[in-house]
Design a protein around this motif. Structure first.
Motif, mmCIF file in Angstrom:
data_model
loop_
_atom_site.group_PDB
_atom_site.id
_atom_site.type_symbol
_atom_site.label_atom_id
_atom_site.label_comp_id
_atom_site.label_asym_id
_atom_site.label_seq_id
_atom_site.Cartn_x
_atom_site.Cartn_y
_atom_site.Cartn_z
ATOM 1 N N VAL A 223 20.003 20.132 14.678
ATOM 2 C CA VAL A 223 21.219 20.636 15.321
ATOM 3 C C VAL A 223 21.956 21.543 14.344
ATOM 4 N N ALA A 224 22.134 22.804 14.709
ATOM 5 C CA ALA A 224 22.843 23.754 13.852
ATOM 6 C C ALA A 224 24.329 23.408 13.807
ATOM 7 N N LEU A 225 24.899 23.490 12.607
ATOM 8 C CA LEU A 225 26.312 23.217 12.391
ATOM 9 C C LEU A 225 27.018 24.507 11.999
ATOM 10 N N GLU A 226 28.194 24.718 12.548
ATOM 11 C CA GLU A 226 29.003 25.890 12.195
ATOM 12 C C GLU A 226 29.835 25.550 10.971
ATOM 13 N N THR A 227 29.670 26.344 9.914
ATOM 14 C CA THR A 227 30.339 26.049 8.652
ATOM 15 C C THR A 227 31.548 26.952 8.442
ATOM 16 N N GLY A 228 32.429 26.468 7.577
ATOM 17 C CA GLY A 228 33.607 27.250 7.241
ATOM 18 C C GLY A 228 34.683 26.416 6.605
ATOM 19 N N ASP A 229 35.300 26.928 5.537
ATOM 20 C CA ASP A 229 36.463 26.317 4.901
ATOM 21 C C ASP A 229 36.202 24.862 4.501
ATOM 22 N N GLY A 230 35.039 24.598 3.873
ATOM 23 C CA GLY A 230 34.743 23.281 3.325
ATOM 24 C C GLY A 230 34.320 22.248 4.342
ATOM 25 N N SER A 231 33.986 22.661 5.555
ATOM 26 C CA SER A 231 33.554 21.702 6.576
ATOM 27 C C SER A 231 32.532 22.369 7.482
ATOM 28 N N SER A 232 31.883 21.557 8.289
ATOM 29 C CA SER A 232 30.956 22.058 9.306
ATOM 30 C C SER A 232 31.087 21.199 10.541
ATOM 31 N N GLN A 233 30.778 21.779 11.694
ATOM 32 C CA GLN A 233 30.969 21.017 12.918
ATOM 33 C C GLN A 233 30.090 21.536 14.042
ATOM 34 N N VAL A 234 29.962 20.700 15.067
ATOM 35 C CA VAL A 234 29.271 21.052 16.289
ATOM 36 C C VAL A 234 29.933 20.282 17.426
ATOM 37 N N THR A 235 29.992 20.891 18.598
ATOM 38 C CA THR A 235 30.582 20.248 19.772
ATOM 39 C C THR A 235 29.494 20.003 20.815
ATOM 40 N N LEU A 236 29.417 18.767 21.294
ATOM 41 C CA LEU A 236 28.470 18.377 22.337
ATOM 42 C C LEU A 236 29.276 18.011 23.580
ATOM 43 N N SER A 237 28.816 18.448 24.757
ATOM 44 C CA SER A 237 29.567 18.251 26.007
ATOM 45 C C SER A 237 28.820 17.329 26.943
ATOM 46 N N TYR A 238 29.613 16.495 27.686
ATOM 47 C CA TYR A 238 29.040 15.521 28.619
ATOM 48 C C TYR A 238 29.897 15.475 29.875
ATOM 49 N N ASP A 239 29.258 15.119 31.001
ATOM 50 C CA ASP A 239 29.993 15.014 32.265
ATOM 51 C C ASP A 239 29.962 13.610 32.843
ATOM 52 N N ASP A 240 29.582 12.613 32.029
ATOM 53 C CA ASP A 240 29.486 11.245 32.542
ATOM 54 C C ASP A 240 30.231 10.242 31.674
ATOM 55 N N MET A 241 31.270 10.682 30.996
ATOM 56 C CA MET A 241 32.073 9.774 30.184
ATOM 57 C C MET A 241 33.404 9.487 30.868
ATOM 58 N N SER A 242 33.998 8.360 30.474
ATOM 59 C CA SER A 242 35.242 7.909 31.085
ATOM 60 C C SER A 242 36.354 7.866 30.047
ATOM 61 N N ARG A 243 37.573 8.008 30.533
ATOM 62 C CA ARG A 243 38.743 7.948 29.659
ATOM 63 C C ARG A 243 38.795 6.601 28.938
ATOM 64 N N TYR A 244 39.073 6.627 27.666
ATOM 65 C CA TYR A 244 39.237 5.485 26.772
ATOM 66 C C TYR A 244 37.934 4.762 26.413
ATOM 67 N N GLN A 245 36.773 5.229 26.907
ATOM 68 C CA GLN A 245 35.529 4.580 26.505
ATOM 69 C C GLN A 245 35.195 4.931 25.052
ATOM 70 N N GLU A 246 34.351 4.095 24.432
ATOM 71 C CA GLU A 246 33.951 4.309 23.044
ATOM 72 C C GLU A 246 32.692 5.174 22.986
ATOM 73 N N VAL A 247 32.613 6.017 21.957
ATOM 74 C CA VAL A 247 31.413 6.800 21.655
ATOM 75 C C VAL A 247 31.051 6.540 20.199
ATOM 76 N N ARG A 248 29.760 6.163 19.953
ATOM 77 C CA ARG A 248 29.291 5.911 18.593
ATOM 78 C C ARG A 248 28.350 7.032 18.172
ATOM 79 N N ILE A 249 28.532 7.498 16.930
ATOM 80 C CA ILE A 249 27.780 8.652 16.448
ATOM 81 C C ILE A 249 27.099 8.301 15.129
ATOM 82 N N LYS A 250 25.846 8.776 15.000
ATOM 83 C CA LYS A 250 25.133 8.720 13.721
ATOM 84 C C LYS A 250 24.540 10.092 13.468
#
Length: 427
Positions: free
Chosen positions: A50-77
């Motif tokens: 997964v390519a990460l966008e870098t800049g100013d000492g950090s990097s990030q990526v945004t993943l989008s979903y259409d089946d999540m609910s408000r206040y539910q937990e998401v775990r990431i590794k």
């Protein structure tokens, strides 16, 4: 963060904690776990390279979903390679799905009418509706030609609000259509459909103050007389009810050009201004010209027994005009009975209910704001006011064998409210 379309963006961000190190530009493996409200695993998704966008000492990526609910937990590794040691490092985190901030223009407070070049303060109130996250906003005021002014970095907490003041002036008469817009919201807005609010302000010509005279009279009365004459004639007369009159005159030391518009608002006893006269395109109903003398007038009825009169005079180069507003109202009962005992006698009885006009019913004060605009666009008038006095009264007298009366009884009691004033109008 979730928007109005139930699309949830999960943004993964890695930060460099030690100087001399560069942020990772690639995640070798990303694992996402969706946890329901009971703590159970709903699904697991794995991503590689997964390519990460870098800049100013950090990097990030945004993943989008259409089946999540408000206040539910998401775990990431996330597994990424250290740019200096080339070791693979495993990062773990968890988050909760929250709604994006929903910013809206709650209300706008502004004058309905201003004069040309008059500075008007427009108060704008924005609000966050969802209650999960606050936002940093940019707010602008625009007309049909584009942005007039804008304010950036307006901070609003979750479920909070903020106020902004725009101060503007307009150089031309007419109706100005204005729009307040929340242009930028950080983080991105939940629903952009409620980020605008449009309204209008009427811009009128500068008003020229003039001389005025105003008067008002109101009477609640109960009138009675009864008399008998030595010639056998007797009469009983009663009158009971209310009557009222209002009059205002403006003296304009100039010649006005027909057609003419007349608008008047009135405040009674310190209350809110209400429209009293609103006439447009008044044409002359009579005109007369002889040599260098020129005269025009118009009379227009407004509603029930209220009249507006306009007079234009040109005495061989000496120009002036008058604008009169008069209003009359009455609601009373009249009763009369007469009889005559000589020469066969007669008996006559008459009664009638008079009811016309709309009562102003002032008791303490009257304040008017009048605008008279002629065909050239010039406007005269302004604010005029009078204070009123309320006076109760009670009169009566009785005569016997007075001149040709056997007796004469008279009584009159009630309440009067009246006042008058004159001077220069206020702009």
């Amino acid at each position: 963060m979730q928007d109005i379309n139930e699309v949830t963006d999960v943004t993964l961000t890695t930060d460099v904690e030690m100087t001399g190190f560069s942020p990772a530009d690639l995640a070798k493996h990303v694992q996402m776990k969706s946890i329901d409200s009971d703590g159970n695993l709903r699904w697991t998704q794995n991503y590689k390279e997964v390519a990460l966008e870098t800049g100013d000492g950090s990097s990030q990526v945004t993943l989008s979903y259409d089946d999540m609910s408000r206040y539910q937990e998401v775990r990431i590794k996330l597994q990424a390679q250290n740019q200096q040691t080339v070791n693979t490092e495993v990062l773990k985190s968890s988050t909760q799905v929250l709604l994006r901030p929903d910013m809206t223009v709650d209300r706008v407070d502004a004058q309905e009418s201003v004069r040309i070049d008059e500075v008007v303060n427009i108060a704008v109130f924005i609000k966050e509706l969802n209650g999960d996250l606050g936002a940093i906003n940019s707010v602008s005021l625009s007309d049909l030609d584009g942005i007039i002014d804008s304010v950036g970095e307006v901070v609003v907490d979750a479920n909070g609000d903020a106020g902004i003041i725009f101060s503007v002036a307009f150089s031309e008469a007419g109706t100005q259509t204005l729009t307040v817009n929340i242009d930028e919201v950080v983080p991105r807005d939940f629903d952009t459909g409620n980020n605008q609010f449009s309204f209008t302000i009427d811009v009128v010509n500068q008003i020229e103050t003039v001389q005025y005279y105003m008067s008002y009279y109101w009477n609640d009365f109960n009138y009675h007389y009864d008399y008998a004459s030595i010639y056998g004639y007797r009469q009983v007369y009663d009158q009971q009810g209310q009557s009222e009159s209002f009059y205002q005159q403006l003296y304009i030391n100039e010649h006005m050009e027909f057609p003419i518009d007349v608008h008047m608002t009135m405040s009674v006893d310190g209350g809110a201004d209400v429209d009293f006269i609103d006439l447009q395109n008044i044409q002359p109903t009579y005109s007369y010209q002889y040599g260098c003398y020129d005269y025009e007038n118009s009379s227009t009825q407004v509603g029930d027994n209220t009249w507006v009169y306009v007079y234009n005079y040109d005495y061989c180069g000496s120009n002036y005009s008058y604008v009169y507003v008069s209003s009359y109202a009455a609601d009373y009962v009249y009763y009369s009975r007469s009889w005559y005992s000589y020469w066969g006698g007669y008996n006559y009885e008459y009664n009638y209910h008079y009811d016309y006009g709309d009562f102003i019913n002032a008791k303490e004060s009257i304040t008017t704001y009048t605008q008279v605009t002629d065909d050239t666009g010039q406007t005269w008038g302004g604010e005029a006011s009078i204070s009123l006095t309320e006076t109760p009264y009670d009169y009566s007298y009785d005569y016997s064998y007075y001149y040709y009366y056997l007796w004469y009884h008279y009584s009159d009691h009630g309440v009067r409210v009246n006042g008058y004033g004159y001077g220069m109008t206020a702009p």
